[in-house]
Design an enzyme around this catalytic site. Structure first.
Site, PDB file in Angstrom:
ATOM      1  N   HIS A  38     -53.622 -15.416  27.001  1.00  0.00           N
ATOM      2  CA  HIS A  38     -53.405 -16.039  25.691  1.00  0.00           C
ATOM      3  C   HIS A  38     -52.066 -15.601  25.117  1.00  0.00           C
ATOM      4  O   HIS A  38     -51.589 -14.487  25.382  1.00  0.00           O
ATOM      5  CB  HIS A  38     -54.513 -15.630  24.719  1.00  0.00           C
ATOM      6  N   THR A  74     -52.836 -21.781  31.359  1.00  0.00           N
ATOM      7  CA  THR A  74     -52.547 -23.212  31.214  1.00  0.00           C
ATOM      8  C   THR A  74     -51.184 -23.521  31.813  1.00  0.00           C
ATOM      9  O   THR A  74     -50.158 -23.130  31.253  1.00  0.00           O
ATOM     10  CB  THR A  74     -52.581 -23.623  29.732  1.00  0.00           C
ATOM     11  N   THR A 105     -56.955 -26.655  30.624  1.00  0.00           N
ATOM     12  CA  THR A 105     -56.096 -27.525  29.812  1.00  0.00           C
ATOM     13  C   THR A 105     -55.719 -26.910  28.473  1.00  0.00           C
ATOM     14  O   THR A 105     -54.905 -27.461  27.757  1.00  0.00           O
ATOM     15  CB  THR A 105     -56.768 -28.888  29.576  1.00  0.00           C
ATOM     16  N   GLY A 106     -56.318 -25.756  28.118  1.00  0.00           N
ATOM     17  CA  GLY A 106     -55.787 -24.936  27.054  1.00  0.00           C
ATOM     18  C   GLY A 106     -56.242 -25.250  25.649  1.00  0.00           C
ATOM     19  O   GLY A 106     -57.060 -26.129  25.397  1.00  0.00           O
ATOM     20  N   GLU A 107     -55.649 -24.486  24.714  1.00  0.00           N
ATOM     21  CA  GLU A 107     -55.867 -24.650  23.283  1.00  0.00           C
ATOM     22  C   GLU A 107     -54.519 -24.572  22.570  1.00  0.00           C
ATOM     23  O   GLU A 107     -53.583 -23.933  23.046  1.00  0.00           O
ATOM     24  CB  GLU A 107     -56.783 -23.546  22.722  1.00  0.00           C
ATOM     25  N   ARG A 275     -74.655 -18.026  17.869  1.00  0.00           N
ATOM     26  CA  ARG A 275     -74.039 -18.729  18.996  1.00  0.00           C
ATOM     27  C   ARG A 275     -73.815 -17.816  20.203  1.00  0.00           C
ATOM     28  O   ARG A 275     -73.221 -18.226  21.197  1.00  0.00           O
ATOM     29  CB  ARG A 275     -72.710 -19.354  18.549  1.00  0.00           C
TER      30      ARG A 275
END
Length: 327
Positions: A38, A74, A105-107, A275
């Site tokens: 990241h 990515t 494909t990432g953020e 979650r």
């Protein structure tokens, strides 16, 4: 036989800490370390964001047996796919053939801060299709001239090639489109599992069908699952501090970790914690991750876990959880 991976999150720990975690994971009996890649973390108050390729290089020198996989990088914007192939080949050499390349494909939180436009999934999928071809051909030793819609190469070649005859590339997939592309162009998938039956329907089935239709061998499935090692809600929330923005609204479009942290802290704690799987005993960990083997048939099961004492957790997993799951 199923392999087991431990997740090293650059969004929480500084790189020197992660190197230590990799050493402990090897000592604990893990087969693989999955390392996140990241530029920005998920929150801005309790976080980190080291350069994953350098961290893995240091991990490779500090360990002897354990394998490494990016989870995930990515190869579309910050890095040209040819540069990612070069990084993968270098890490494979430094680790003596222990590196596997995980891509996705990432953020926008990794691309937007550097001025890149983060397009809709359709374009990212098209870019990934080209990127997978470029990386595969370069890693296989080709001198590559490529003219695509998004990327070009002119007689590109890796002059420090990987030591593996075939360095695996795994594509992150949460739905049928990426799973189909993985079956056609990659060696397998990395998929985050909440409900195994849903993952089987949306990811594993289209993955296997695509590979079969392309005349390829059965793809590898690397299944990851998040859980929190804690005995109380307050303890769980503290352990989750660096990751709470991961469940905030607008996660894929966000650029600033401060924004995600503020959104996450406006949500009820029980909604965020709900979650994740909450575990407080080794048997609960076994029960949480066992379905990834028995129901999903994963080739690699990855423990993505948050705890107040991460090093103690790694030791506990090695002593009391891995033996039970291997049996």
């Amino acid at each position: 036989m199923t392999k087991f991976a431990y997740f090293c999150g650059h969004e929480q720990f500084q790189p020197e800490e992660l190197v230590r975690h990799a050493v402990l994971a090897e000592e604990a009996g893990f087969d693989m370390v999955m390392v996140s890649e990241h530029f920005h973390p998920w929150v801005d108050d309790e976080s980190a964001a080291g350069f994953a390729y350098a961290t893995i290089g240091a991990m490779a020198q500090a360990t002897e047996r354990i394998e490494f996989v990016t989870g995930v990088t990515t190869p579309l914007f910050r890095f040209h796919p040819g540069v990612v192939a070069q990084a993968a080949a270098t890490l494979d050499r430094l680790s003596g053939g222990r590196f596997r390349l995980g891509v996705g494909t990432g953020e926008n939180i990794n691309e937007g801060p550097l001025g890149y436009e983060f397009p809709a999934y359709k374009e990212r999928n098209e870019r990934m299709t080209e990127a997978l071809e470029i990386m595969r051909r370069l890693l296989d030793g080709e001198k590559l001239t490529f003219e695509g819609k998004y990327y070009r190469t002119d007689r590109a070649k890796l002059y420090s090639p990987p030591v593996q005859d075939h360095l695996p590339i795994y594509l992150a997939a949460g739905g049928p489109k990426s799973a189909t592309l993985a079956g056609q162009r990659a060696d397998g998938v990395i998929t985050s599992v909440k409900v195994p039956e849903e993952t089987k329907e949306k990811v594993i089935q289209p993955l296997n069908e695509a590979a079969e239709n392309a005349g390829l061998r059965r793809p590898t499935v690397i299944a990851t699952r998040w859980s929190i090692w804690a005995t109380t809600e307050n303890e769980a929330w503290t352990a989750l501090t660096s990751w709470r923005g991961l469940r905030a609204p607008g996660r894929l479009e966000a650029v600033d970790p401060q924004e995600l942290r503020e959104k996450a802290d406006q949500l009820p704690r029980e909604e965020v914690l709900g979650r994740y799987s909450l575990v407080s005993t080794p048997q609960e960990v076994v029960d949480t991750y066992k379905p990834l083997i028995t129901d999903l048939g994963a080739d690699v099961v990855t423990f993505q876990m948050a705890a107040l004492d991460q090093e103690e957790l790694i030791t506990t997993l090695g002593q009391q959880v891995l033996p039970a799951l291997r049996n």
